[in-house]
Design an enzyme around this catalytic site. Structure first.
Site, PDB file in Angstrom:
ATOM      1  N   ASP A   1     -52.617 -45.942   7.682  1.00 42.47           N
ATOM      2  CA  ASP A   1     -52.170 -45.875   6.411  1.00 42.47           C
ATOM      3  C   ASP A   1     -53.607 -45.558   5.628  1.00 42.47           C
ATOM      4  O   ASP A   1     -53.778 -44.313   5.963  1.00 42.47           O
ATOM      5  CB  ASP A   1     -52.018 -47.425   6.127  1.00 42.47           C
TER       6      ASP A   1
ATOM      7  N   TYR B   1     -55.176 -46.259  -4.910  1.00 39.10           N
ATOM      8  CA  TYR B   1     -54.067 -45.557  -5.219  1.00 39.10           C
ATOM      9  C   TYR B   1     -54.594 -45.163  -6.700  1.00 39.10           C
ATOM     10  O   TYR B   1     -54.088 -43.658  -6.757  1.00 39.10           O
ATOM     11  CB  TYR B   1     -52.974 -46.380  -5.568  1.00 39.10           C
TER      12      TYR B   1
ATOM     13  N   HIS C   1     -43.674 -47.928   9.958  1.00 42.78           N
ATOM     14  CA  HIS C   1     -44.938 -47.550   9.396  1.00 42.78           C
ATOM     15  C   HIS C   1     -45.859 -48.398  10.224  1.00 42.78           C
ATOM     16  O   HIS C   1     -47.182 -48.151  10.185  1.00 42.78           O
ATOM     17  CB  HIS C   1     -44.852 -47.722   7.870  1.00 42.78           C
TER      18      HIS C   1
END
Length: 291
Positions: free
Chosen positions: A105, A212, A268
């Site tokens: 990730d 982010y 994921h």
């Protein structure tokens, strides 16, 4: 099986103090495991135990902004160049020249970037479920399917609201992110208690979300040819709700020496759902460095 002995260390790297879990013999080949969002070192527990038992020296940091590591203020503290420098600082702190670097990730995004910016420090690179940064930027701007899957990146740009929603009610919002994006039974109640404790550390959720915000506000500049020169292993859970499968093969095209392994039934969270296979792939890829 002998229970793995974890060492909880505080290591200064690149101007911040990182909480790092270490295991395995001090003179073993060095492996650094980089977690992603919204995990922390604990997300690698199956890999830490296995690799330490094989004789590797394993470091699993809480990356900056997460859990017990330092959480510098400001979005500009979470640039990819800075995060990659944190990794180099950890390698330096161990007195090593090179490392086997593994990322999942966001940790994989940092691993890719470290390999691009500091290739001499990476002996081999293992990537779990995140594409090469050039591939991701191309798809998030021009692939409608990926653009739709990446909607949450825009939501995370909003000040304060994402923190409030993710931490409301004993962090049930963050817990639902894990549960809804993984196969049933991947995360136990005991796991979620560990994650909740990490998410509720003072300043942690803002630090986590600032990753982010930084990627949007301060997009990294890549070299004209950001090829990956060291041996690379890409492990990809195909049932990923956030990332298109096609980006794994596109990423491989930017690597000089690469192997891609697809897990058709995994989400994921491939290192959790396919821990035995992932561990074996990593050990084989590293070449039995313990032998």
């Amino acid at each position: 099986m002998t229970q793995t002995q974890y060492e909880h260390l505080s290591i200064e790297s690149n101007g911040v103090v990182l909480h790092v879990v270490a295991a395995g013999p001090a003179d073993g080949e060095l492996v650094i495991l980089l977690h992603g969002f919204p995990e922390f070192w604990y997300g690698w527990k199956a890999q830490i135990d296995f690799l330490a038992a094989q004789g590797y020296r394993v470091l699993a940091p809480d990356q900056r902004g997460y859990n017990l590591s330092e959480k510098p203020r400001g979005v500009e503290s979470y640039l990819l160049d800075t995060l990659a420098a944190d990794v180099v600082g950890l390698i330096d702190a161990q007195g090593r020249d090179q490392v086997y670097l593994v990322g999942h990730d966001w940790g994989a995004a940092v691993a890719w970037h470290t390999a691009i910016r500091h290739p001499a420090r990476i002996k081999k690179l293992a990537i779990l479920n995140v594409p090469h940064p050039k591939v991701f930027m191309r798809n998030v701007r021009g692939n409608p399917a990926q653009m739709l899957k990446s909607w949450y990146i825009g939501f995370f740009q909003i000040p304060l609201l994402p923190e409030a929603l993710l931490t409301f009610g004993d962090a049930q919002g963050a817990a639902q992110m894990l549960l809804l994006s993984s196969a049933k039974g991947t995360f136990t109640d005991a796991d979620l208690r560990e994650y909740t404790r990490a998410w509720q550390q003072p300043g942690a959720m803002t630090g986590m979300l600032n990753w982010y915000r930084a990627i949007v506000q301060y997009p990294p500049a890549l070299p004209a040819d950001p090829r990956i020169t060291m041996p690379t292993l890409i492990l990809w859970g195909v049932q990923d709700v956030a990332l298109e499968r096609s980006m794994a093969a596109q990423s491989a095209e930017l690597c000089d020496d690469v192997r891609v392994v697809y897990y058709e039934e995994a989400s994921h969270w491939v290192q959790h759902e396919q821990a035995h296979s992932v561990n074996a792939e990593l050990d084989q890829f590293f070449g039995g460095a313990h032998a």
